[in-house]
Write a protein that holds these residues in place. Structure first.
Motif, PDB file in Angstrom:
ATOM      1  N   ALA A 137      23.695 -20.522 -20.902  1.00 26.81           N
ATOM      2  CA  ALA A 137      23.102 -19.190 -20.965  1.00 26.81           C
ATOM      3  C   ALA A 137      23.251 -18.536 -19.596  1.00 26.81           C
ATOM      4  N   PRO A 138      23.125 -17.222 -19.532  1.00 21.79           N
ATOM      5  CA  PRO A 138      23.280 -16.519 -18.263  1.00 21.79           C
ATOM      6  C   PRO A 138      22.216 -16.878 -17.226  1.00 21.79           C
ATOM      7  N   VAL A 139      22.645 -16.838 -15.973  1.00 27.00           N
ATOM      8  CA  VAL A 139      21.743 -16.977 -14.834  1.00 27.00           C
ATOM      9  C   VAL A 139      21.874 -15.687 -14.032  1.00 27.00           C
ATOM     10  N   VAL A 164      17.946 -17.591 -17.209  1.00 29.03           N
ATOM     11  CA  VAL A 164      17.158 -17.588 -15.979  1.00 29.03           C
ATOM     12  C   VAL A 164      17.325 -16.207 -15.346  1.00 29.03           C
ATOM     13  N   ILE A 165      16.204 -15.571 -15.039  1.00 30.26           N
ATOM     14  CA  ILE A 165      16.230 -14.254 -14.405  1.00 30.26           C
ATOM     15  C   ILE A 165      15.492 -14.375 -13.084  1.00 30.26           C
ATOM     16  N   GLY A 166      16.157 -14.021 -11.987  1.00 39.44           N
ATOM     17  CA  GLY A 166      15.578 -14.140 -10.660  1.00 39.44           C
ATOM     18  C   GLY A 166      14.537 -13.078 -10.361  1.00 39.44           C
ATOM     19  N   SER A 167      14.197 -12.944  -9.104  1.00 42.63           N
ATOM     20  CA  SER A 167      13.187 -11.984  -8.656  1.00 42.63           C
ATOM     21  C   SER A 167      13.818 -10.634  -8.333  1.00 42.63           C
ATOM     22  N   VAL A 179      12.189 -18.827 -21.276  1.00 44.30           N
ATOM     23  CA  VAL A 179      12.972 -18.113 -20.259  1.00 44.30           C
ATOM     24  C   VAL A 179      12.251 -18.197 -18.923  1.00 44.30           C
ATOM     25  N   ARG A 180      13.007 -18.440 -17.857  1.00 51.94           N
ATOM     26  CA  ARG A 180      12.413 -18.433 -16.513  1.00 51.94           C
ATOM     27  C   ARG A 180      12.635 -17.056 -15.896  1.00 51.94           C
TER      28      ARG A 180
END
Length: 144
Positions: free
Chosen positions: A82-84, A61-64, A39-40
Motif C-alpha cells: 500500500a502507499p506510504v 501510512v500517512i505522515g505528518s 491506517v497510520r
C-alpha cells in the motif's frame, strides 16, 4: 472526522473487537470518507472538506503535515503493498496514489494525477499516468 478516526485507531491498537470498525462506518456515513482504523496517520493531517470522497487503503501510512484534497484515492492495485505518504506532502483533488509506492517528503501530487511509481522528495507528479517533475529551484535575482 479525525477525532472519530483517532478513537477508532486507539480502540484498534487496544485490540477491542468490532467497535473500531463501527466507528469507521460512522465516518463513512457522516463524512463520506473511508479511513480504516488500521491506517497510520501522523500529526496535523488535513483532509479537505472533512474527508469528502477520500478512500484510504487499510495498510497505508500517512505522515505528518500532509494535506489530502477531496476525492483522493490512496489505494492498492490488487497485489501486496500500500502507499506510504511521507511528511509535508500535498495531494491535489481527485488524485489517485495506487500500489506499493512511496511519496517522498515535501512532494506534491497534482489534481487528478494517477501515481503508480515512487515520487522522490520535493518532486511534483502530474498527469495520467503521472510523470515526475523535479522541484524547481529558485533563481537568483539578476545583478543590476
Amino acid at each position: 472526522m479525525l477525532p472519530i478516526f483517532r478513537l477508532s485507531r486507539l480502540l484498534y491498537r487496544l485490540r477491542i473487537p468490532c467497535l473500531p470498525w463501527l466507528l469507521k462506518v460512522l465516518n463513512r456515513v457522516l463524512f463520506s470518507v473511508s479511513l480504516p482504523p488500521s491506517v497510520r496517520v501522523g500529526r496535523n493531517v488535513t483532509f479537505g472538506y472533512q474527508g469528502l470522497g477520500i478512500v484510504v487503503h487499510r495498510h497505508a501510512v500517512i505522515g505528518s503535515n500532509v494535506i489530502v484534497a477531496p476525492n483522493v484515492v490512496i489505494g492498492g492495485r490488487g497485489r501486496a503493498g500500500a502507499p506510504v505518504i511521507e511528511d509535508d506532502v500535498l495531494i491535489g483533488a481527485g488524485a489517485c496514489v495506487l500500489g506499493p509506492v512511496t511519496i517522498g517528503r515535501g512532494a506534491r501530487i497534482g489534481a487528478n494525477a494517477v501515481v503508480m511509481v515512487d515520487v522522490p522528495a520535493g518532486a511534483t507528479a502530474v498527469g495520467v499516468p503521472a510523470r515526475i517533475l523535479r522541484a524547481s529551484r529558485a533563481r537568483k535575482p539578476a545583478s543590476g
